[in-house]
Design a protein around this motif. Sequence first.
Motif, mmCIF file in Angstrom:
data_model
loop_
_atom_site.group_PDB
_atom_site.id
_atom_site.type_symbol
_atom_site.label_atom_id
_atom_site.label_comp_id
_atom_site.label_asym_id
_atom_site.label_seq_id
_atom_site.Cartn_x
_atom_site.Cartn_y
_atom_site.Cartn_z
ATOM 1 N N ALA A 104 -1.606 -4.658 -3.926
ATOM 2 C CA ALA A 104 -2.273 -3.946 -2.925
ATOM 3 C C ALA A 104 -3.746 -4.191 -3.295
ATOM 4 O O ALA A 104 -4.477 -4.381 -2.240
ATOM 5 C CB ALA A 104 -1.941 -2.506 -2.989
ATOM 6 N N ASN A 105 -4.045 -4.058 -4.653
ATOM 7 C CA ASN A 105 -5.632 -4.028 -4.778
ATOM 8 C C ASN A 105 -5.970 -5.098 -5.470
ATOM 9 O O ASN A 105 -7.069 -5.477 -5.950
ATOM 10 C CB ASN A 105 -6.104 -2.749 -5.470
ATOM 11 N N LEU B 290 0.072 -2.172 -7.533
ATOM 12 C CA LEU B 290 -1.352 -2.000 -7.612
ATOM 13 C C LEU B 290 -1.890 -3.405 -7.366
ATOM 14 O O LEU B 290 -2.764 -3.793 -6.562
ATOM 15 C CB LEU B 290 -1.817 -1.316 -9.040
ATOM 16 N N ALA C 206 5.616 3.715 -14.172
ATOM 17 C CA ALA C 206 4.174 3.192 -14.533
ATOM 18 C C ALA C 206 4.026 1.719 -14.453
ATOM 19 O O ALA C 206 3.013 1.248 -13.692
ATOM 20 C CB ALA C 206 3.865 3.669 -16.096
ATOM 21 N N GLU D 249 0.866 -1.338 0.075
ATOM 22 C CA GLU D 249 -0.007 -0.159 -0.102
ATOM 23 C C GLU D 249 0.783 1.273 0.152
ATOM 24 O O GLU D 249 0.541 2.136 -0.713
ATOM 25 C CB GLU D 249 -0.960 -0.024 1.287
ATOM 26 N N LEU E 134 2.508 1.701 -3.230
ATOM 27 C CA LEU E 134 1.715 2.032 -4.384
ATOM 28 C C LEU E 134 1.252 3.592 -4.300
ATOM 29 O O LEU E 134 1.608 4.198 -5.375
ATOM 30 C CB LEU E 134 0.286 1.188 -4.333
ATOM 31 N N GLN E 135 1.085 4.166 -3.127
ATOM 32 C CA GLN E 135 1.068 5.633 -3.019
ATOM 33 C C GLN E 135 2.084 6.331 -3.252
ATOM 34 O O GLN E 135 1.981 7.336 -3.850
ATOM 35 C CB GLN E 135 0.554 5.879 -1.562
ATOM 36 N N LYS F 166 -7.415 7.090 -0.330
ATOM 37 C CA LYS F 166 -6.994 6.067 -1.284
ATOM 38 C C LYS F 166 -7.633 5.668 -2.539
ATOM 39 O O LYS F 166 -6.525 5.856 -3.516
ATOM 40 C CB LYS F 166 -6.787 4.937 -0.324
ATOM 41 N N VAL G 213 -5.983 9.191 -9.468
ATOM 42 C CA VAL G 213 -4.856 10.111 -10.184
ATOM 43 C C VAL G 213 -3.663 9.255 -10.414
ATOM 44 O O VAL G 213 -3.005 9.490 -11.434
ATOM 45 C CB VAL G 213 -4.510 11.017 -9.073
ATOM 46 N N GLY G 214 -3.296 8.249 -9.771
ATOM 47 C CA GLY G 214 -1.932 7.552 -10.038
ATOM 48 C C GLY G 214 -2.349 6.644 -11.311
ATOM 49 O O GLY G 214 -1.337 6.706 -12.128
ATOM 50 N N GLY G 215 -3.484 6.282 -11.622
ATOM 51 C CA GLY G 215 -3.766 5.653 -12.910
ATOM 52 C C GLY G 215 -3.559 6.648 -13.816
ATOM 53 O O GLY G 215 -3.211 6.153 -14.967
ATOM 54 N N ALA H 231 -1.712 9.370 -14.007
ATOM 55 C CA ALA H 231 -0.422 9.543 -14.215
ATOM 56 C C ALA H 231 0.342 8.539 -14.772
ATOM 57 O O ALA H 231 1.332 8.686 -15.528
ATOM 58 C CB ALA H 231 0.212 10.000 -12.786
ATOM 59 N N ALA H 232 0.135 7.034 -14.491
ATOM 60 C CA ALA H 232 0.639 6.163 -15.154
ATOM 61 C C ALA H 232 0.598 6.026 -16.627
ATOM 62 O O ALA H 232 1.416 5.284 -17.182
ATOM 63 C CB ALA H 232 0.148 5.006 -14.466
ATOM 64 N N GLN H 233 -0.478 6.746 -17.211
ATOM 65 C CA GLN H 233 -0.786 6.663 -18.675
ATOM 66 C C GLN H 233 0.020 7.711 -19.145
ATOM 67 O O GLN H 233 -0.201 8.116 -20.372
ATOM 68 C CB GLN H 233 -2.233 6.678 -18.943
ATOM 69 N N HIS I 54 -6.688 8.741 -4.614
ATOM 70 C CA HIS I 54 -5.006 8.594 -4.903
ATOM 71 C C HIS I 54 -4.751 7.694 -6.028
ATOM 72 O O HIS I 54 -3.963 7.685 -6.990
ATOM 73 C CB HIS I 54 -4.069 8.460 -3.914
ATOM 74 N N ASP I 55 -5.467 6.412 -5.913
ATOM 75 C CA ASP I 55 -5.277 5.411 -6.729
ATOM 76 C C ASP I 55 -5.855 5.859 -8.341
ATOM 77 O O ASP I 55 -5.015 5.533 -9.427
ATOM 78 C CB ASP I 55 -5.820 4.071 -6.456
ATOM 79 N N ARG J 159 4.289 0.727 -10.660
ATOM 80 C CA ARG J 159 3.059 1.298 -10.137
ATOM 81 C C ARG J 159 2.074 0.158 -10.363
ATOM 82 O O ARG J 159 1.240 -0.199 -9.353
ATOM 83 C CB ARG J 159 2.701 2.591 -10.574
ATOM 84 N N ASN K 17 2.323 6.333 -7.104
ATOM 85 C CA ASN K 17 1.151 7.417 -7.460
ATOM 86 C C ASN K 17 1.510 8.754 -7.463
ATOM 87 O O ASN K 17 1.463 9.513 -8.394
ATOM 88 C CB ASN K 17 -0.116 7.288 -6.401
#
Lengths: 408, 119
Positions: A344-345, A341, A334, A315, A318-319, B29, B35-37, B39-41, B32-33, A337, A322
């Motif tokens: 964590a998920n 993910l 990427a 977790e 992952l954060q 959470k 937004v992170g997703g 950003a990952a693209q 943030h996940d 991450r 992010n």
Amino acid sequence: MNTAELIPHLFRTEYRKIVAVLCRRFGFDQIEMAEDIASETFLTATQTWGITGIPPNPPAWLYNVAKNKAKNYLQRSSTFKSKVSPEIINSTPDFYETEIDLSPENINDSQLQMMFAICNPIISTEAQVGLSLRILCGFGVQEIADAFLTNKETINKRLFRAKEKLRALKIKIQLPGSSEIDERLAPVLTTIYLLFNEGYYSVSQDKTLRKDLCLEAMRLCTMLIENQNTNKPDVNALLSLMCFHASRFEARFNKNGEHILYEKQDTSLWNTDLISKGGYFLSCAASGNKLSKYHIEAEIAYWSTRQADTKEKWESVLQLYNLLLQIEYSPIAALNRTYALSKANGKEEAIIEAEKLELTDNHFYFALLGELYTDLNNLKAKGNFEKALLLAKSEGDKQSIKKKMDEM
Amino acid sequence: MNEYLILMRLDLITKEAQPSPEQMEGYMKQYHDWVGGIAAQNKFVGGTGLSMEGKVIKPNNVITDGPFAEVKESIAGFVTIKAKDMDDAVNMAKTCPILLGDGNSIEVRQITGSHQDNN
């Protein structure tokens, strides 16, 4: 150590010092002269020590010879007089008599200043790393060529062009003022980090060379920390991150030089000394209010020093990814991450996110998809691993993918 | 690629609509996940959450406290993204976890890059 072993060793540690001091003294446009004098000094050492034996204090001997060579050169060279700006000569009354200062303090200052001169975005990052290896780390051209998997001619050309460019810019060899230090530090840190990565992730099979690259990057970063003007939080964060990564150096390869996957590494081979150093520099980095990418990467690297899969670990990682991706995107971040993910998920969510990345020219992308599909849909997993295998270039990467396929 | 503004609105005044600290942690959470997703693209441009306090300024120097004195839909935060077109941007906005809350909404607007009206 006999002469044959000692000279290459001294070349690595002393060449760069002589070049930095001479270059700082005479200006960046005299860099070739500085390099020539340093090289000639080692040539003289090889010839003399072979006959007379190794002197009691070899570095002092080298410094003396270098000083004399520099003096002779200056007195002889008419081109020098016309090329070097007359103001240096006029402003220094005993220009030709002044001792060339090879004291530890001046060596250190000169090397630090050279770092800022070389790590200049005006030349390509490849050229910055190459020049750093040559001028700041005393690497031979062949070694640099090996590290970049290319030949000597290419490196020579690259270094020559880079020096020409810096010379044309009339780069001053000095520390930037405190108002511009952060801005000027950025490319220096980038180069140090690239140097480290070159060693850590390099395709070169030469393990000793790779380790040397990493250690040199850490040495340069340590020099920045030891100077109070450049001892900034992000510099500490960078050193912390390199310490954490370097702690796994001995565990990452087996006896045949094959890469060992992280989960399979023998943690007793992890260097606990470097791990605690990483922790120390990470705490030093925790001042000021700027969160740099090095801070985030150092924290991620900290979690890598704990092998156990815990909910807290993934977790947190992952954060951190992010956040890192919002500061600076990179394909590898990427992909990492997305892996975090999945931990964590869950894999299902990670697959949906992974498909959006569309990094279809990257073998790590398909290797990741292969891993995510493993056990959920082994047919798809296999297809992805096969695509990864087609795209992978280095033998080590291909082996890692094959291992994953075998485990399926 | 164009840039789009994703404007997130939620109810900051109705007491019953406010999440507990534990719920809030879960929402953050998810946020943030999300937004992170993006950003990952490599499609995240900028943006951030906003503080709960603010001022509203109206003509004739009328200044009131709080961004949410009169409306239930207050701006909670904004993100700017890169997207191929409006559909692509809407697809990314659709997965924003703020939409899990009743009455919340998201507005997507293309950033024109100038102060003129491009329509």
